[in-house]
Structures are given as structure tokens and as C-alpha cells.
Write a protein that holds these residues in place. Sequence first.
Motif, PDB file in Angstrom:
ATOM      1  N   TYR A 175       2.210   1.333  -3.023  1.00 51.18           N
ATOM      2  CA  TYR A 175       1.263   2.288  -4.290  1.00 51.18           C
ATOM      3  C   TYR A 175       1.177   4.192  -4.473  1.00 51.18           C
ATOM      4  CZ  TYR A 175      -3.580   3.485  -6.134  1.00 51.18           C
ATOM      5  OH  TYR A 175      -4.950   4.303  -5.067  1.00 51.18           O
ATOM      6  N   GLN A 176       1.368   3.951  -2.845  1.00 50.31           N
ATOM      7  CA  GLN A 176       0.519   5.715  -2.734  1.00 50.31           C
ATOM      8  C   GLN A 176       1.765   7.321  -2.862  1.00 50.31           C
ATOM      9  OE1 GLN A 176      -0.260   5.483   1.491  1.00 50.31           O
ATOM     10  NE2 GLN A 176      -1.915   4.783   1.547  1.00 50.31           N
ATOM     11  N   GLU A 177       2.763   5.901  -2.965  1.00 50.64           N
ATOM     12  CA  GLU A 177       4.263   6.943  -3.277  1.00 50.64           C
ATOM     13  C   GLU A 177       3.854   6.909  -4.644  1.00 50.64           C
ATOM     14  OE1 GLU A 177       7.112   9.014  -3.585  1.00 50.64           O
ATOM     15  OE2 GLU A 177       6.198   8.775  -1.730  1.00 50.64           O
ATOM     16  N   LEU A 234       0.806  -1.020   0.286  1.00 46.07           N
ATOM     17  CA  LEU A 234      -0.232  -0.032  -0.192  1.00 46.07           C
ATOM     18  C   LEU A 234       0.942   1.014   0.153  1.00 46.07           C
ATOM     19  CD1 LEU A 234      -2.670   1.609   0.195  1.00 46.07           C
ATOM     20  CD2 LEU A 234      -2.303   1.049   2.564  1.00 46.07           C
ATOM     21  N   GLU A 235       2.089   0.905   0.666  1.00 46.55           N
ATOM     22  CA  GLU A 235       2.949   2.287   0.955  1.00 46.55           C
ATOM     23  C   GLU A 235       3.822   3.039  -0.964  1.00 46.55           C
ATOM     24  OE1 GLU A 235       2.103   1.303   4.276  1.00 46.55           O
ATOM     25  OE2 GLU A 235       2.679  -0.072   3.449  1.00 46.55           O
ATOM     26  N   SER A 249       1.751   9.016  -6.345  1.00 45.63           N
ATOM     27  CA  SER A 249       1.718  10.643  -6.148  1.00 45.63           C
ATOM     28  C   SER A 249       2.576  11.435  -7.413  1.00 45.63           C
ATOM     29  CB  SER A 249       2.023  10.841  -4.564  1.00 45.63           C
ATOM     30  OG  SER A 249       3.919  10.346  -4.787  1.00 45.63           O
TER      31      SER A 249
END
Length: 239
Positions: free
Chosen positions: A20-22, A17-18, A25
Motif C-alpha cells: 500500500y505504501q509503495e 501495508l508495505e 507513493s
Amino acid sequence: MTQEVFKRYEKKYRLSLEQYQELISRIITRLQPDQYGKYSICNIYFDSRDYRMIRTSLEKPVYKEKIRLRGYGQPGQKDQVFLELKKKFDGVVYKRRIPMSLSEARKYLYYGIRPRQHSQVLDEIDYAVDFYQARPAVYLSYDRIAFSGKEDPELRVTFDMNIRARDYSLELDKGAFGVPLLGKRELLMEVKIPGAMPLWMSQALAELAIYPVSYSKYGTFYQEYIADRMIEQGGKICA
């Protein structure tokens, strides 16, 4: 009866998930959301009784193929679904698909009653179904967030989560339930491109140390939940 044919390269990436978020962005300014936003996909994969198609696929041959029935949300008998024949040859994915109602698809795939309409795509699917004596084998569903490239609309980037599978209750209208194939904080990203990967995408993936993986949803479920059981039951698992 309309039909669609796709030819493209597909790269898969297993993300936390981390990650994916990075990643989002960094690349979101290059993408535009799919017209449907976040949606659910459900599939029934068809195979021979000894799972010949997925066993062959897992051996990573130059050529492989899959037959599946795909719907969106939880389709009813009158809703449109897509009957698909997905082939991969020398790294290139060729997908043929044809729409029909779920009722028509069930009559054809479960009871051998072919639709009245004629098309080349349906002929190809018909041949594959007959060749493998394909029958419903695995239900597989997931939630998807999809994007396309702003500069190149043929570029598609999708993120699949809540991947679930089962080998019973093999009907699209029964609902999305089954065993999870990824962790709760994991996603599967697919980058679908007609040619070379865009430089900006390659750079973002390299900076975050995100590398392509060989991952098949159906193949993973087969290996983790079906193969050993077939051995225990004395089933045939070799060609």
C-alpha cells in the motif's frame, strides 16, 4: 427522496501495508483525496434464512445481487443511511441506492413498513426483499481512505482496513465490533472505473506485482464463520 444509480467495473486487490505504501507513493500525484478523507462505513447485509444470496454469489454466476443497509460512522435513528441493491452482471456492477433515515429503514426492513415515498429504485429493492424474504444476516464495518482521479473524477480508488463482521446485534447504531477478516497489516483496495483501467494505474500495479483477487467481505465471513456452523446445526445450505 433522492436516489442514485451507479454502473461501473470494480477490481479488488488484497495488499500488505508495505505494498500500500509503495503503491500510494507512485500514484498519489494522479489522485485527489475524497472530500471526507478517512471515514468509517457500517453495513447490514440482508439475506434469506438459508443465506441464498451469498451462497449464489460465491458460486460466481453471471448474475448476482446483494441487499444492504449502509451508514457512515455510527448513525443514530434520525441520521441518513442508504438502502442499496447491488447487482453484478457479466462483470459490470450496477448499484441502486436510496437515502432515508435509519428509523425509516428499520421500520421497512425489520418490520415491513414501507416508506410513503415512491420511486423506481425502492420498487426494485422491495421486489428483492420480498423475493428472498430477506432479513438482517450480517453486520460488517471497516475504515476507508478514498481517492478519485484528478483527470477522471469517475475513477475511484479506495482502501479498506479494520474490516470487522458479526452475525448478532444486527443494528447499525450498536457500534463497530466483530471478528477481523484481514490481518492487522493488510488492506483491501478497490478500483472502481466506468471503463478501461488507466494506463498509469495498470503500470504501477504490474511493477509491484499486485494482481486482482476475488474477494467478498460478506462472502468471506459467511465461509469462515457461518457455513460450517449451519452444517453442524443441520441447517439448509444447498439450493
